[in-house]
Design an enzyme around this catalytic site. Structure first.
Site, mmCIF file in Angstrom:
data_model
loop_
_atom_site.group_PDB
_atom_site.id
_atom_site.type_symbol
_atom_site.label_atom_id
_atom_site.label_comp_id
_atom_site.label_asym_id
_atom_site.label_seq_id
_atom_site.Cartn_x
_atom_site.Cartn_y
_atom_site.Cartn_z
ATOM 1 N N GLY A 16 0.849 -1.207 0.000
ATOM 2 C CA GLY A 16 0.000 0.000 0.000
ATOM 3 C C GLY A 16 0.870 1.237 0.000
ATOM 4 N N ARG A 19 0.532 5.671 -1.802
ATOM 5 C CA ARG A 19 -0.055 6.933 -1.317
ATOM 6 C C ARG A 19 -0.214 6.866 0.208
ATOM 7 N NH1 ARG A 19 -6.248 5.671 -3.363
ATOM 8 N NH2 ARG A 19 -6.869 4.610 -1.462
ATOM 9 N N ASN A 93 1.125 -2.546 5.312
ATOM 10 C CA ASN A 93 0.372 -1.302 5.463
ATOM 11 C C ASN A 93 -0.902 -1.277 4.620
ATOM 12 O OD1 ASN A 93 0.215 1.838 5.807
ATOM 13 N ND2 ASN A 93 0.341 1.531 3.592
ATOM 14 N N TYR A 158 -13.499 -3.857 10.366
ATOM 15 C CA TYR A 158 -12.242 -3.113 10.467
ATOM 16 C C TYR A 158 -11.647 -3.290 11.871
ATOM 17 C CZ TYR A 158 -8.899 0.770 9.916
ATOM 18 O OH TYR A 158 -7.764 1.536 9.839
ATOM 19 N N ALA A 160 -12.171 -5.611 14.068
ATOM 20 C CA ALA A 160 -11.735 -6.993 14.307
ATOM 21 C C ALA A 160 -10.446 -7.287 13.543
ATOM 22 C CB ALA A 160 -12.841 -7.963 13.886
ATOM 23 N N LYS A 162 -8.102 -5.193 12.742
ATOM 24 C CA LYS A 162 -6.976 -4.490 13.364
ATOM 25 C C LYS A 162 -6.599 -5.109 14.720
ATOM 26 C CE LYS A 162 -6.188 -1.544 10.062
ATOM 27 N NZ LYS A 162 -4.942 -1.600 9.287
HETATM 28 N N1 LIG Z 1 -5.469 7.168 7.739
HETATM 29 C C1 LIG Z 1 -5.784 6.839 8.952
HETATM 30 O O1 LIG Z 1 -6.378 7.620 9.702
HETATM 31 C C2 LIG Z 1 -5.442 5.475 9.495
HETATM 32 C C3 LIG Z 1 -5.652 5.246 10.856
HETATM 33 C C4 LIG Z 1 -5.334 4.006 11.391
HETATM 34 C C5 LIG Z 1 -4.802 3.026 10.587
HETATM 35 N N2 LIG Z 1 -4.623 3.279 9.264
HETATM 36 C C6 LIG Z 1 -4.091 2.192 8.465
HETATM 37 O O2 LIG Z 1 -2.976 2.636 7.735
HETATM 38 C C7 LIG Z 1 -2.859 1.916 6.509
HETATM 39 C C8 LIG Z 1 -2.718 2.889 5.359
HETATM 40 O O3 LIG Z 1 -3.872 3.683 5.313
HETATM 41 P P1 LIG Z 1 -3.972 5.100 4.558
HETATM 42 O O4 LIG Z 1 -4.709 5.987 5.448
HETATM 43 O O5 LIG Z 1 -2.663 5.483 4.013
HETATM 44 O O6 LIG Z 1 -4.982 4.687 3.384
HETATM 45 P P2 LIG Z 1 -4.926 4.867 1.808
HETATM 46 O O7 LIG Z 1 -6.254 4.427 1.325
HETATM 47 O O8 LIG Z 1 -4.442 6.216 1.446
HETATM 48 O O9 LIG Z 1 -3.802 3.824 1.387
HETATM 49 C C9 LIG Z 1 -4.032 2.440 1.397
HETATM 50 C C10 LIG Z 1 -3.223 1.833 0.290
HETATM 51 O O10 LIG Z 1 -3.462 0.415 0.269
HETATM 52 C C11 LIG Z 1 -3.619 0.014 -1.078
HETATM 53 N N3 LIG Z 1 -4.404 -1.223 -1.151
HETATM 54 C C12 LIG Z 1 -5.715 -1.391 -0.865
HETATM 55 N N4 LIG Z 1 -6.084 -2.650 -1.090
HETATM 56 C C13 LIG Z 1 -4.977 -3.307 -1.520
HETATM 57 C C14 LIG Z 1 -4.717 -4.645 -1.911
HETATM 58 N N5 LIG Z 1 -5.687 -5.581 -1.928
HETATM 59 N N6 LIG Z 1 -3.459 -4.984 -2.279
HETATM 60 C C15 LIG Z 1 -2.462 -4.047 -2.276
HETATM 61 N N7 LIG Z 1 -2.669 -2.756 -1.957
HETATM 62 C C16 LIG Z 1 -3.907 -2.406 -1.566
HETATM 63 C C17 LIG Z 1 -4.334 1.184 -1.735
HETATM 64 O O11 LIG Z 1 -4.233 1.146 -3.150
HETATM 65 C C18 LIG Z 1 -3.627 2.368 -1.099
HETATM 66 O O12 LIG Z 1 -2.488 2.744 -1.816
HETATM 67 C C19 LIG Z 1 -4.088 1.014 6.443
HETATM 68 O O13 LIG Z 1 -3.764 -0.275 6.906
HETATM 69 C C20 LIG Z 1 -5.048 1.673 7.416
HETATM 70 O O14 LIG Z 1 -6.000 0.785 7.948
HETATM 71 C C21 LIG Z 1 -4.927 4.474 8.696
#
Ligand SMILES: NC(=O)c1ccc[n+]([C@@H]2O[C@H](COP(=O)([O-])OP(=O)(O)OC[C@H]3O[C@@H](n4cnc5c(N)ncnc54)[C@H](O)[C@@H]3O)[C@@H](O)[C@H]2O)c1
Length: 254
Positions: A16, A19, A93, A158, A160, A162
């Site tokens: 991931g 971005r 990620n 989500y 569960a 995490k």
């Molecule tokens: N942004 C927040 O507030 C937040 C808070 C807690 C946890 N997180 C966690 O952080 C991580 C990144 O989140 P983010 O906010 O950058 O989100 P985001 O949506 O900007 O990035 C997620 C990335 O994962 C990729 N992705 C999705 N499904 C995929 C798959 N099947 N195979 C490969 N790549 C895949 C997407 O293309 C994207 O680039 C996630 O695990 C999210 O749960 C984010």
């Protein structure tokens, strides 16, 4: 730069990574000398991120990966080994967030969330294991969430997924320490990324953040980078199985 934070000639896979938090961490590691595999389901964006990383003077490749497919993950590892011949760091990620009231949740939605958010982390960890075991060293960083510690409303799958990542982290730490492999989890609060863009536009959500988060604002992806570099590097050599919140203080009172 302190030498313990030096990642020169290391190789990191960031799933991931095209971005959001993944991209910020990939660039942060690259600034410390690390070569990067940007693994993402969105290949075009991954290629753009790779170009930004290469400008920092390290090597980087984009690999189209669906982390919910074991075959796709195995192909990604093959491409990584072909290019770099080793894997030192895995940042699990890639994830999705789709809130749904529990009573309306369809089995397909639950399964999809578990496949990407949880099985994806397992597949990637299992896939890097033989290479890290062989070099008797490796570090895995699992991006969990504070939703794995304290539930978000209408987010059963989500939450569960995490919470399960947190236990997966502790199990990897316990089982693979003898091979020199460390594993820690980061639990972010709310950070401004594509995942949270719509929520953060909502006035009620903004007010809730202001009231609930002691620092009174969402995090910026850049604010997660120092912790990721620390966990990826020898500066954290005595840390494994740790679950670290980075949430502006939100969980102080949850
Ligand atoms: N942004 C927040 O507030 C937040 C808070 C807690 C946890 N997180 C966690 O952080 C991580 C990144 O989140 P983010 O906010 O950058 O989100 P985001 O949506 O900007 O990035 C997620 C990335 O994962 C990729 N992705 C999705 N499904 C995929 C798959 N099947 N195979 C490969 N790549 C895949 C997407 O293309 C994207 O680039 C996630 O695990 C999210 O749960 C984010």
């Amino acid at each position: 730069m302190l030498s313990e934070f030096n990642l020169k000639n290391k190789v990191a896979i960031v799933t991931g990574g095209c971005r959001g938090l993944g991209k910020a961490m990939a660039i942060g590691l690259a600034k410390h000398g690390c070569n990067i595999v940007v693994s993402d389901i969105i290949y075009d964006e991954a290629c753009k991120t790779v170009k930004e990383i290469q400008k920092l003077g390290v090597k980087a490749i984009a690999v189209k990966t669906d982390v919910s497919s074991k075959e796709s993950v195995e192909d990604m590892i093959k491409e990584t080994m072909k290019k770099f011949k080793k894997i030192d760091i895995l940042i699990n990620n890639a994830g999705i967030y789709r809130p749904t009231p529990l009573e309306l949740m369809k089995k397909e939605e639950w399964d999809k969330m578990m496949k990407i958010n949880l099985e994806g982390y397992l597949f990637c960890a299992q896939a890097v294991f033989p290479y890290m075991k062989k070099q008797k060293k490796g570090t895995i960083i699992n991006i969990a969430s504070i939703a794995g510690l304290s539930s978000f409303a209408s987010s059963a799958a989500y939450n569960a997924s995490k919470a399960a990542i947190i236990m997966l982290t502790k199990t990897i730490a316990q089982d693979w320490a003898k091979y020199g492999i460390r594993c820690n989890a980061i639990c972010p609060g709310v950070f401004a990324t594509a995942m949270t863009k719509n929520m953060l536009k909502d006035k009620t959500f903004q007010q809730m953040i202001k009231a609930a988060v002691p620092l009174q604002r969402p995090g910026k992806p850049q604010e997660l980078v120092g912790l990721a570099v620390y966990l990826a590097s020898d500066a954290s050599s005595y840390m494994t199985g740790s679950i670290i919140t980075i949430d502006g203080g939100w969980t102080c009172h949850l």
